[in-house]
Scaffold this active site. Structure first.
Site, PDB file in Angstrom:
ATOM      1  N   LYS A  76       0.852  -1.190   0.000  1.00 55.15           N
ATOM      2  CA  LYS A  76       0.000   0.000   0.000  1.00 55.15           C
ATOM      3  C   LYS A  76       0.888   1.240   0.000  1.00 55.15           C
ATOM      4  CE  LYS A  76      -3.925   2.038   2.553  1.00 55.15           C
ATOM      5  NZ  LYS A  76      -4.840   1.900   3.716  1.00 55.15           N
ATOM      6  N   SER A 151      -9.915   2.143   2.879  1.00 55.36           N
ATOM      7  CA  SER A 151      -8.985   2.857   2.045  1.00 55.36           C
ATOM      8  C   SER A 151      -7.997   1.975   1.274  1.00 55.36           C
ATOM      9  CB  SER A 151      -8.189   3.842   2.893  1.00 55.36           C
ATOM     10  OG  SER A 151      -7.336   3.151   3.792  1.00 55.36           O
ATOM     11  N   SER A 175     -10.347  -0.170   7.009  1.00 59.75           N
ATOM     12  CA  SER A 175      -9.699  -0.027   5.698  1.00 59.75           C
ATOM     13  C   SER A 175      -9.017  -1.275   5.147  1.00 59.75           C
ATOM     14  CB  SER A 175      -8.682   1.110   5.735  1.00 59.75           C
ATOM     15  OG  SER A 175      -9.333   2.353   5.737  1.00 59.75           O
TER      16      SER A 175
END
Lengths: 484, 96
Positions: A76, A151, A175
């Site tokens: 990420k 997210s 998330s």
């Protein structure tokens, strides 16, 4: 090769069926040809990946293979990666080339893993749909009209589309688990403090936690074996022994006590999602688990508590983005305030601005006690609910999200409804507990996740519970048609 | 009911040193008021006897021995700065 799990890839590499260079090239080719449909990567790092793969192959030949030797992963874009752009999904950090590695990245490097690139995400991890990214929305591999969740939407989409065997995510209010649910993959948010936050760009420091996003629970256990552990560089990292998370995957479900919070099956939950979750719970009953209804009476306080604590901490954390030391700077600032105001105004998107404003207001003179301290108190009430529940049950189960993936653009004008898509995940962060989402079925070809919530440091138990389900069902093996 | 108006939003934005476009202020005012309405629900909870929770495991701050652990890496760290000169970060003139 792209259909294999990490566990299978390790076996293949060990048996010499393929090299890490071949494996890495396979994934780079898939990203190259398929990601234009998804936008799941912000940065792809082919040269670095092939260099790491070559080194991994050499280490393996020399008998020095670490746990993830030669396994390609996507990170990420919230994790600082030395010499590689680390944008956090924001225009503010678009120019930022990290001068150092996050501890999680160091651990992956030490274990011999290969980095394919950095995945797309909501800006500074603030969002539930990946639509707040400055790099554009990510599409859900199961339906290109749908969001992947957020997210960690890029990571979830990339794993679901088999563009990487696994990825990292971070979870402040859901998330990891909500996008795992929306994309039909396995996602684990560990106990707060289990994985180091060093070099993981901070959103809400008392809630943020990193974890694996994988196809199977077994792969999540392998990943967590590498990621977990105390780190002196993270002052909230917890000094608790790290077990071998793969060791107990096959423990029996006989007599396991499952609690179903009645508040998680009430108004707001989509009926068809409820039926999928109930069917999953039935599978556990078949395996000998005992199910009972429990109550988490303060559940309704979770979202409002979160929307004070998270924005307050974010407004403080993001004050470092000032256009002076790194990140975006406006043109021709006329004085210091103008430099701050315009650099931040140009660098941040609307959702980040909303949260900075709320947090600044909540922490401002005269309001601190009424908002932040009040929220810290209701946070304890929520945490106490879980403590009481875990006196009676071993694990709590329920939906990961109230619906399946919604359409791109469906909720962008309605921040509050968007916030409510995290209604079942937020309380887990407030209490610092470990939680997982595992694929449990589909509604109209969009995946549904079953959420598992455990006691502090019960990751082994959760992985065991998830693994046993995946031995009985094949939801986790399903691939979206366009990416099979 | 907490309702924020245009001047509240302008004041908060200045406290945060955050530029927002004039035309967007009414929408921020509405959004923020809605979020504060949501947060009003917290007042229904009796928390008089409850201790605030800052860390989910109620851990206390860990201390380390006071020794140097980081090396000076200024050049590398300043490579990301928008403007530097002679090892210093440059900003507009602050003192006349």
């Amino acid at each position: 090769m792209h259909k294999k799990t990490i566990a299978e890839l390790i076996t293949g590499l060990n048996a010499g069926e393929f090299s890490s260079v071949e494996l890495t090239q396979t994934y780079l080719d898939r990203i190259n040809s398929l990601d234009e449909k998804l936008n799941s990567f912000i940065t792809v790092t082919p040269e670095l990946a092939l260099e790491q793969a070559k080194q991994a192959d050499e280490q393996r030949a020399a008998g020095k293979a670490g746990i993830l030797n030669g396994i390609p992963l996507a990170q990420k874009d919230i994790f600082c990666t030395k010499g590689v752009k680390t944008s956090c999904g924001s225009k503010m950090l678009d120019p930022f080339i990290s001068p150092y590695n996050a501890t999680a990245i160091e651990k992956f490097n030490d274990s011999g893993a290969v980095m394919l690139g950095k995945t797309n995400m909501d800006e500074f991890a603030m969002g539930s749909s990946n639509e707040t990214s400055w790099y554009g929305p990510v599409k859900n591999p199961w339906s290109l009209d749908a969001v992947p969740g957020g997210s960690s939407g890029g990571s979830a989409a990339a794993v679901a589309a088999r563009l990487t065997p696994a990825a990292t995510g971070t979870d402040t209010g859901g998330s990891i688990r909500q996008p795992a649910s929306f994309c039909g993959i396995t996602g684990l948010k560990p106990t707060y403090g289990r994985v180091s936050r060093y070099g993981m760009i901070a959103f809400a420091s008392s809630l943020d936690q990193a974890g694996p996003m994988t196809r199977t629970a077994e792969d999540a256990a392998i990943m967590l074996n590498v990621m977990a552990g105390m780190d002196p560089r993270d002052s909230t990292s917890v000094d608790e022994a790290v077990p071998d998370y793969t060791a107990s995957l096959n423990d029996t479900m006989e007599g396991l006590k499952i609690g179903l919070p009645k508040e998680y099956f009430a108004e707001g939950l989509d009926d068809s999602v409820a039926r999928v979750v109930e069917a999953a719970v039935k599978e556990y009953e078949k395996m000998g688990a005992v199910v009972s209804e429990i109550s988490l009476p303060n559940s309704k306080l979770a979202v409002p508590t979160y929307y004070i604590i998270a924005p307050s901490e974010c407004s403080s954390n993001l004050s470092r983005m000032d256009g002076v030391r790194f990140g975006h700077r406006c043109e021709d600032p006329k004085d210091l305030n103008d430099l701050y105001i315009r650099s931040r105004g140009e660098g941040f998107g609307a959702e980040v601005k909303r949260r900075i404003l709320i947090g600044t207001y909540a922490l401002s003179e005269g309001f601190y006690d009424a908002y932040y301290v009040k929220a810290q108190k209701t946070r304890r009430l929520i945490s106490n609910d879980f403590n009481r529940a875990f006196e009676k049950v071993d694990v709590i189960m329920g939906p990961a999200a109230p619906s399946t993936a919604f359409d791109i653009g469906e909720l962008t004008d309605d921040p509050i409804t968007m916030y409510l898509s995290d209604i079942y995940t937020i309380a887990v962060n407030l209490a610092g507990l470990p939680g997982m989402s595992i694929p449990a079925g589909f509604v109209n070809n969009r995946p549904v996740g079953l959420q598992l919530i455990g006691k502090h440091f019960a990751e082994s138990k959760l992985l065991n519970i998830a693994h046993k389900y995946q031995q009985q069902t094949d939801w986790h093996t399903k691939a979206p048609e366009l990416f099979s | 009911m907490s309702t924020l108006d245009k001047s509240d939003v302008e004041k908060i934005a200045f406290l945060a040193r955050l530029g927002i476009d004039e035309q967007d202020i009414p929408e921020y005012a509405t959004n923020l008021s809605n979020i504060l309405d949501l947060v009003e629900q917290l007042n229904s909870a009796d928390t008089d006897e409850v201790k605030p929770m800052a860390h989910p495991l109620d851990s206390v701050q860990r201390l380390r021995t006071d020794v140097v652990t980081e090396v000076n890496d200024r050049e590398n760290l300043q490579a990301n700065a928008p403007e530097v000169e002679a090892g210093l970060f440059l900003v507009p003139r602050v003192v006349e």
